[in-house]
Scaffold this active site. Structure first.
Site, PDB file in Angstrom:
ATOM      1  N   VAL A  45     -14.137 -27.489 -26.446  1.00  0.00           N
ATOM      2  CA  VAL A  45     -12.771 -27.091 -26.096  1.00  0.00           C
ATOM      3  C   VAL A  45     -11.947 -28.324 -25.736  1.00  0.00           C
ATOM      4  O   VAL A  45     -10.826 -28.519 -26.234  1.00  0.00           O
ATOM      5  CB  VAL A  45     -12.772 -26.076 -24.937  1.00  0.00           C
ATOM      6  N   TYR A  46     -12.492 -29.170 -24.877  1.00  0.00           N
ATOM      7  CA  TYR A  46     -11.797 -30.391 -24.475  1.00  0.00           C
ATOM      8  C   TYR A  46     -11.559 -31.295 -25.683  1.00  0.00           C
ATOM      9  O   TYR A  46     -10.445 -31.798 -25.887  1.00  0.00           O
ATOM     10  CB  TYR A  46     -12.627 -31.121 -23.417  1.00  0.00           C
ATOM     11  N   ALA A  47     -12.602 -31.499 -26.490  1.00  0.00           N
ATOM     12  CA  ALA A  47     -12.460 -32.374 -27.650  1.00  0.00           C
ATOM     13  C   ALA A  47     -11.380 -31.861 -28.594  1.00  0.00           C
ATOM     14  O   ALA A  47     -10.588 -32.643 -29.130  1.00  0.00           O
ATOM     15  CB  ALA A  47     -13.800 -32.497 -28.379  1.00  0.00           C
TER      16      ALA A  47
END
Length: 242
Positions: A152-154
């Site tokens: 999700v962050y990436a």
């Protein structure tokens, strides 16, 4: 020798700690006045008290649409102009996707992508009128490497890296430079949300960098001759690939 940013005004989001504070300290040392933007009023007050009169606090919760929209008017009310904008505030969601909660995903994507886009848009209205300005966006090594423990962050950083590079092509003709800095794991509070085993592994292998090292590169990007844009800097600890 005159400091390289003497007479300039900068604004930094997420400025009360981590990369934001380190960037603020570097900008102040280079002669700029800096508007520090953060939602943590107490931490922001302590930071500004420690950094001196050229550190100007602005308490905003950028996830509140009304407060987000007030960023540029509030900066101009306090400092009169804006020469440098460091869009640094962000959130982290790591681990397996199936373990991520919907509200956490929404909150992170809103701050890491939507808020950055809206802030940069509003800043550009001012900079385009003045025909000059610099924008730095804190991206991540995760924007360049499909990191399996933080999908999700990436994904948020891949999106914002595309945003930076496409906007750059729109605004250079107005005398405005925009670039991204993409660090590997940095010793900040965001690492508290890392999977415990990855954090211990990174610590043991020397695979972390200091926020002050990121700030040095931010300053390098800002102090190049106006005819040169540092489009994207990827920084990582030498031992990251071990």
């Amino acid at each position: 020798m005159t400091p390289p940013l003497q007479g300039k005004v900068a604004a930094v989001t997420g400025a009360a700690s981590g990369i934001g504070r380190a960037s603020t300290e570097a900008l102040l040392a280079a002669g700029a006045r800096v508007v520090l933007i953060d939602r943590d009023e107490k931490a922001l007050a302590c930071t500004c008290a420690a950094l001196g009169e050229h550190a100007i606090p602005l308490v905003l919760d950028l996830l509140d649409p009304r407060q987000c929209a007030s960023l540029m008017p509030e900066v101009l009310a306090r400092a009169g102009q804006l020469d440098v904008f460091h869009a640094n505030a962000g959130l982290y969601v790591g681990g397996d996707l199936i373990d991520a909660q919907h509200d956490a995903i929404d909150r992170m994507l809103n701050l890491n992508i939507n808020v950055v886009m809206k802030n940069v848009r509003d800043v550009l209205l001012h900079m385009t009128e003045r025909k000059t300005g610099d924008i730095i966006v804190t991206s991540s090594l995760a924007a360049h490497f499909p990191t399996p423990w933080e999908p999700v962050y990436a994904s948020s950083k891949w999106a914002i890296d595309c945003f930076v590079q496409t906007v750059r092509r729109q605004v250079f003709k107005h005398g405005i430079r925009i670039g991204a800095i993409s660090p590997g794991p940095v010793i900040t509070s965001l690492l508290a949300d890392w999977p415990a085993e990855k954090l211990e592994e990174a610590k043991a292998s020397g695979s972390l960098v200091e926020a002050s090292e990121i700030a040095e590169v931010v300053l390098f990007m800002l102090t190049r001759p106006r005819g040169m844009t540092i489009r994207d800097v990827v920084m990582m600890p030498t031992n990251f690939d071990l």
